[in-house]
Design a protein around this motif. Sequence first.
Motif, PDB file in Angstrom:
ATOM      1  N   ASP A   1       0.801  -1.066   0.062  1.00 24.74           N
ATOM      2  CA  ASP A   1       0.108  -0.087   0.054  1.00 24.74           C
ATOM      3  C   ASP A   1       0.882   1.212   0.087  1.00 24.74           C
ATOM      4  O   ASP A   1       1.843   1.337   0.599  1.00 24.74           O
ATOM      5  CB  ASP A   1      -0.907  -0.009   1.449  1.00 24.74           C
ATOM      6  N   LEU A   2       0.575   2.227  -0.582  1.00 21.44           N
ATOM      7  CA  LEU A   2       1.165   3.435  -0.838  1.00 21.44           C
ATOM      8  C   LEU A   2       2.513   3.047  -1.110  1.00 21.44           C
ATOM      9  O   LEU A   2       3.377   3.441  -0.199  1.00 21.44           O
ATOM     10  CB  LEU A   2       1.306   4.283   0.573  1.00 21.44           C
ATOM     11  N   PHE A   3       2.884   2.692  -2.269  1.00 20.38           N
ATOM     12  CA  PHE A   3       4.202   2.117  -2.806  1.00 20.38           C
ATOM     13  C   PHE A   3       5.373   3.211  -2.436  1.00 20.38           C
ATOM     14  O   PHE A   3       5.164   4.197  -2.726  1.00 20.38           O
ATOM     15  CB  PHE A   3       4.069   1.663  -3.973  1.00 20.38           C
TER      16      PHE A   3
ATOM     17  N   SER B   1       4.240   1.900   5.043  1.00 21.63           N
ATOM     18  CA  SER B   1       2.906   2.652   4.724  1.00 21.63           C
ATOM     19  C   SER B   1       2.419   3.060   6.043  1.00 21.63           C
ATOM     20  O   SER B   1       1.595   4.204   5.661  1.00 21.63           O
ATOM     21  CB  SER B   1       2.303   1.600   4.039  1.00 21.63           C
ATOM     22  N   THR B   2       2.516   2.486   7.035  1.00 23.34           N
ATOM     23  CA  THR B   2       1.716   3.041   8.177  1.00 23.34           C
ATOM     24  C   THR B   2       2.161   4.376   8.682  1.00 23.34           C
ATOM     25  O   THR B   2       1.377   5.576   8.952  1.00 23.34           O
ATOM     26  CB  THR B   2       2.039   2.198   9.330  1.00 23.34           C
ATOM     27  N   GLU B   3       3.707   4.652   8.485  1.00 24.73           N
ATOM     28  CA  GLU B   3       4.252   5.942   8.830  1.00 24.73           C
ATOM     29  C   GLU B   3       3.702   7.306   7.834  1.00 24.73           C
ATOM     30  O   GLU B   3       3.289   8.232   8.074  1.00 24.73           O
ATOM     31  CB  GLU B   3       5.582   5.890   8.939  1.00 24.73           C
TER      32      GLU B   3
ATOM     33  N   THR C   1      -5.150  -8.938  -1.479  1.00 26.15           N
ATOM     34  CA  THR C   1      -6.279  -8.393  -1.889  1.00 26.15           C
ATOM     35  C   THR C   1      -6.602  -7.696  -0.973  1.00 26.15           C
ATOM     36  O   THR C   1      -6.075  -7.652   0.580  1.00 26.15           O
ATOM     37  CB  THR C   1      -7.491  -9.749  -2.074  1.00 26.15           C
ATOM     38  N   ASP C   2      -7.941  -6.759  -1.224  1.00 25.09           N
ATOM     39  CA  ASP C   2      -8.248  -5.932   0.031  1.00 25.09           C
ATOM     40  C   ASP C   2      -8.823  -6.669   1.215  1.00 25.09           C
ATOM     41  O   ASP C   2      -8.518  -6.544   2.392  1.00 25.09           O
ATOM     42  CB  ASP C   2      -9.424  -5.035  -0.420  1.00 25.09           C
TER      43      ASP C   2
ATOM     44  N   LYS D   1      -5.234  -9.346   7.605  1.00 24.24           N
ATOM     45  CA  LYS D   1      -3.716  -8.887   8.250  1.00 24.24           C
ATOM     46  C   LYS D   1      -4.099  -7.748   9.222  1.00 24.24           C
ATOM     47  O   LYS D   1      -2.938  -7.233   9.661  1.00 24.24           O
ATOM     48  CB  LYS D   1      -2.787  -8.732   7.340  1.00 24.24           C
ATOM     49  N   GLY D   2      -5.283  -7.246   9.316  1.00 26.14           N
ATOM     50  CA  GLY D   2      -5.312  -6.113  10.409  1.00 26.14           C
ATOM     51  C   GLY D   2      -4.911  -4.806   9.523  1.00 26.14           C
ATOM     52  O   GLY D   2      -4.841  -3.834  10.285  1.00 26.14           O
ATOM     53  N   LYS D   3      -4.981  -4.853   8.107  1.00 30.90           N
ATOM     54  CA  LYS D   3      -4.476  -3.304   7.425  1.00 30.90           C
ATOM     55  C   LYS D   3      -5.939  -3.114   6.766  1.00 30.90           C
ATOM     56  O   LYS D   3      -6.472  -3.947   6.413  1.00 30.90           O
ATOM     57  CB  LYS D   3      -3.351  -3.820   6.461  1.00 30.90           C
TER      58      LYS D   3
END
Length: 154
Positions: free
Chosen positions: A13-15, A121-123, A39-40, A46-48
């Motif tokens: 996500d957010l490459f 991606s989290t940051e 996949t979404d 996975k908690g994302k």
Amino acid sequence: MSEKVVLTYGTFDLFHIGHLNLLRRLRQLGDRLLVGVSTDEFSKLKGKQPIISFTDRAEIIRALRCVDGVFPEECWEQKAGDIRKHCVSVFGMGSDWEGRFDELKAYCEVIYLPRTEGISSTEIRKTLKILDRAHTRELKQALDLVSSIVERLD
Ligand code: C2G
């Protein structure tokens, strides 16, 4: 001599450069790099909560010069089947997964490469939230409230 196939998985996500560093290093380990993009639905498992849709995340990964094939990652359990199906020689992940997939050593080489420090991606999501206008409006209102309370104390 048959081609040496390398395999990895991720949400991507957010490459960002951490993803690119890993994929480029994995590609250097063989002749082809295959990527299972979460996949979404599986990302949620996975908690994302990816910001970018699976379709777009997969398209971005597919467009990379260092990637030769992309398919959906829909569950934890598909890895062994994917390794056999694609005749994978090397399964690789970033070091935050160190040891977590060692059972796959029964099917192929398993390696964990050092993560790229200082980016995730989290940051990026947290930074975007701080920059988000609505969020700064809330912060300003909170500051105004604190200021009015401090004034009353003087
Ligand atoms: N990564 C990295 N450096 C970073 C961030 C990520 O090397 N700064 C690596 C991770 O270690 C992972 C890959 O990039 O190997 C993809 O990271 P994510 O998109 O966060 O994927 P993840 O949620 O770890 O999914 O079944 C495996 C999972 O699908 C892995």
